[in-house]
Write a protein that holds these residues in place. Structure first.
Motif, short mmCIF file in Angstrom:
data_model
loop_
_atom_site.label_atom_id
_atom_site.label_comp_id
_atom_site.label_asym_id
_atom_site.label_seq_id
_atom_site.Cartn_x
_atom_site.Cartn_y
_atom_site.Cartn_z
N ASN A 1 0.43 -1.21 0.24
CA ASN A 1 0.14 0.00 -0.38
C ASN A 1 0.37 0.57 -0.05
OD1 ASN A 1 -2.52 1.52 0.18
ND2 ASN A 1 -2.83 1.35 1.70
N ARG A 2 1.77 1.50 -1.34
CA ARG A 2 2.97 2.45 -1.03
C ARG A 2 2.50 2.82 -2.30
NH1 ARG A 2 6.86 3.58 3.16
NH2 ARG A 2 6.52 2.04 4.94
N LYS A 3 2.60 4.56 -2.27
CA LYS A 3 2.67 4.57 -4.26
C LYS A 3 3.80 4.54 -4.68
CE LYS A 3 -0.77 8.52 -2.80
NZ LYS A 3 -1.24 10.17 -2.33
N ILE A 4 3.36 4.97 -5.60
CA ILE A 4 4.57 4.26 -6.68
C ILE A 4 4.92 4.68 -7.63
CG2 ILE A 4 3.71 1.45 -7.27
CD1 ILE A 4 6.85 0.58 -7.82
N TRP A 5 6.24 5.76 -8.54
CA TRP A 5 5.35 5.95 -9.63
C TRP A 5 6.60 6.21 -10.58
CZ3 TRP A 5 8.55 10.74 -9.39
CH2 TRP A 5 9.42 10.68 -8.34
N LEU A 6 6.85 6.67 -11.69
CA LEU A 6 7.76 7.45 -12.56
C LEU A 6 7.55 8.71 -13.48
CD1 LEU A 6 10.55 5.09 -13.89
CD2 LEU A 6 8.92 6.44 -15.28
N GLU A 7 8.57 9.14 -13.64
CA GLU A 7 8.60 9.84 -15.39
C GLU A 7 9.62 10.67 -15.80
OE1 GLU A 7 6.20 13.22 -11.44
OE2 GLU A 7 8.32 13.89 -12.53
N VAL A 8 9.34 10.69 -16.87
CA VAL A 8 10.20 10.84 -17.63
C VAL A 8 10.19 11.96 -18.23
CG1 VAL A 8 10.81 10.27 -19.76
CG2 VAL A 8 9.97 8.25 -18.37
N ASN A 9 11.21 13.36 -18.32
CA ASN A 9 11.30 14.50 -18.89
C ASN A 9 10.17 15.18 -18.31
OD1 ASN A 9 13.71 13.88 -20.00
ND2 ASN A 9 12.28 13.26 -22.06
#
Length: 279
Positions: free
Chosen positions: A196-204
């Protein structure tokens, strides 16, 4: 407790991040954050320390991978149902396992270098598990007793190598620089089992992956127990537990990494990474 290894590549010192976000030097007490520390009484002794008694390290620091020597890195494929769907694959009836070369592991802000001729290199933010006590045929109920802590992994993947060149997935997973890990090893007294943890990734700056570890098909305790049926897990070994949807392969048309791209990624409570892509 947030443990780190700070300094230039090959010259990292052990440290911890205190409750105020200050970096504290542990090098007078331990030689490194390694299998000896994680598999013995040293980790428990560190937990009893008063961080304020340790010297503060000032100035910006590079963080290396949070475990000095990783014996093996076992990865779990298709462990989020929505990621399996975007990959055009069924959710497996048992976890899909593959190895990632330990030579691919590096610090959380180190440059990612695309391998020669790569045109389909992709990102994958993942929850990483670091083993403490040896695990061999352990039960799911006892599994977390064998975990030292959790971290963030970017399980980079060259899709042409992985999918189009026959054989095992590891061809596309083990390229040098394809395993940024960290910045921290967050011990289980603070991280729990990572559910129950937020997990994220951004590109540029664009959010590509935006998920939650509660949608993992197979959770951390099950994975530790399951993998320990096939091989002993040793102190310092790493399990990378799969990625949520939003990888480049899943777009139509697919989007892959190119020189100059900047990846930023993180997991709630476990810290953030950032890497620049180069040829």
């Amino acid at each position: 407790m947030k443990l780190v290894r700070f300094g230039a590549p090959g010259q990292e010192k052990p440290g911890l991040i205190d409750q105020d976000g200050k970096l504290r030097d542990l090098s007078a007490l331990i030689s490194d954050i390694d299998s000896t520390l994680l598999g013995g009484a040293g980790l428990q002794q560190l937990k009893s320390l008063d961080p304020a008694s340790l010297p503060v390290v000032n100035g910006e620091q590079r963080f290396g991978k949070p475990v000095a020597t990783v014996g093996k890195c076992i990865c779990v494929g298709l462990n989020y149902a929505d990621h399996a769907a975007e990959s055009g694959m069924e959710v497996p009836s048992e976890p899909v396992l593959f190895a990632k070369a330990t030579s691919s592991l590096q610090g959380s802000t180190d440059v990612v270098i695309l391998p020669p001729g790569s045109e389909k290199s992709d990102w994958e933010v993942e929850l990483a598990v670091v083993i403490g006590k040896e695990a061999k045929n352990v039960s799911e109920a006892d599994a977390m007793d064998h975990v030292a802590g959790l971290s963030v992994m970017n399980d980079l993947s060259e899709r042409a190598y992985q999918i189009e060149r026959e054989g095992q997935w590891m061809k596309g997973k083990g390229c040098d620089t394809f395993g940024p890990m960290g910045p921290y090893l967050v011990t289980t007294d603070e991280s729990g089992d990572g559910d129950n943890r937020k997990i994220w990734l951004e590109v540029n700056g664009k959010r590509m992956q935006d998920g939650n570890t509660n949608t993992m098909v197979y959770k951390v305790p099950f994975l530790v127990s399951y993998i320990s049926q096939f091989m002993s897990l040793q102190p310092g070994d790493v399990i990378s537990t799969g990625t949520p949807p939003g990888v480049g392969l899943g777009f139509n048309p697919p989007i892959y990494l190119k020189e100059g791209d900047v990846m930023r990624l993180g997991i709630e409570g476990l810290g953030e990474q950032q890497q620049v892509v180069k040829l």
